[in-house]
Design a protein around this motif. Sequence first.
Motif, PDB file in Angstrom:
ATOM      1  N   HIS A  30       0.826  -1.206   0.000  1.00 40.85           N
ATOM      2  CA  HIS A  30       0.000   0.000   0.000  1.00 40.85           C
ATOM      3  C   HIS A  30       0.865   1.263   0.000  1.00 40.85           C
ATOM      4  O   HIS A  30       0.479   2.278  -0.598  1.00 40.85           O
ATOM      5  CB  HIS A  30      -0.974  -0.020   1.166  1.00 40.85           C
ATOM      6  N   TYR A  31       2.015   1.206   0.654  1.00 42.88           N
ATOM      7  CA  TYR A  31       2.959   2.326   0.597  1.00 42.88           C
ATOM      8  C   TYR A  31       3.469   2.486  -0.827  1.00 42.88           C
ATOM      9  O   TYR A  31       3.575   3.598  -1.334  1.00 42.88           O
ATOM     10  CB  TYR A  31       4.107   2.080   1.582  1.00 42.88           C
ATOM     11  N   PHE A  32       3.748   1.360  -1.497  1.00 44.05           N
ATOM     12  CA  PHE A  32       4.158   1.406  -2.902  1.00 44.05           C
ATOM     13  C   PHE A  32       3.071   2.089  -3.731  1.00 44.05           C
ATOM     14  O   PHE A  32       3.381   2.933  -4.581  1.00 44.05           O
ATOM     15  CB  PHE A  32       4.425  -0.003  -3.440  1.00 44.05           C
ATOM     16  N   LEU A  33       1.802   1.725  -3.506  1.00 42.79           N
ATOM     17  CA  LEU A  33       0.704   2.349  -4.255  1.00 42.79           C
ATOM     18  C   LEU A  33       0.684   3.858  -4.044  1.00 42.79           C
ATOM     19  O   LEU A  33       0.506   4.620  -4.995  1.00 42.79           O
ATOM     20  CB  LEU A  33      -0.640   1.762  -3.826  1.00 42.79           C
ATOM     21  N   TYR A  34       0.838   4.274  -2.793  1.00 42.46           N
ATOM     22  CA  TYR A  34       0.877   5.715  -2.515  1.00 42.46           C
ATOM     23  C   TYR A  34       2.022   6.374  -3.285  1.00 42.46           C
ATOM     24  O   TYR A  34       1.821   7.375  -3.970  1.00 42.46           O
ATOM     25  CB  TYR A  34       1.023   5.993  -1.016  1.00 42.46           C
TER      26      TYR A  34
END
Length: 187
Positions: free
Chosen positions: A102-106
């Motif tokens: 999810h950090y990657f998505l952000y």
Amino acid sequence: MENRKLKEFVSFIPGINQSRAEKQFGEQEIIYYDQSSFEIDYNQIELESEGNDLSDLSLSKGDIVISNSLQKAVVVGNSNVGKVLSLNFTKVHFEDKSLDKHYFLYLFNEYKGIQRQKERELQGIGPVLRLTRQSLEQFIFPFVPYEEQKKLGKIYMESLKIQGQMNRYASLMKYFIDSILEESLRE
């Protein structure tokens, strides 16, 4: 906080050429992950779907997929499990647990540093510009401790859910108002 390259944490698996896949797998029907599939995942709409049984090539729930033309990433939902990526998409494979999905998505979808790198690396002719696998691997991002990544990723995903609900509400509100106005003209 230090800056690191994406290739230290993830690898990028390009989609397959549809005409080659049909030759390789013969008569087997292949259901491809397409733009409408991406939109369903991007807007977090859950539908039922039948996928393929091409285990190495097909998508699983929770996989991260990048649209090469939109330069956006999404989490694959239930409705797209088992579909096979076409050349328009790239799957992100996380090498270990040191980078939160999810950090990657952000980072990929919103972080201004990555957005500037995307703009510099776009390639192609005409209106559709794409990112190459090599340029994706060279992207530099701020690497923070895993617990902080999880917090930031969770906040980002919650904000997407709220945005989706607000968009659906706005759409329903518009439909409602249009219906009332139409009805008043009929009387």
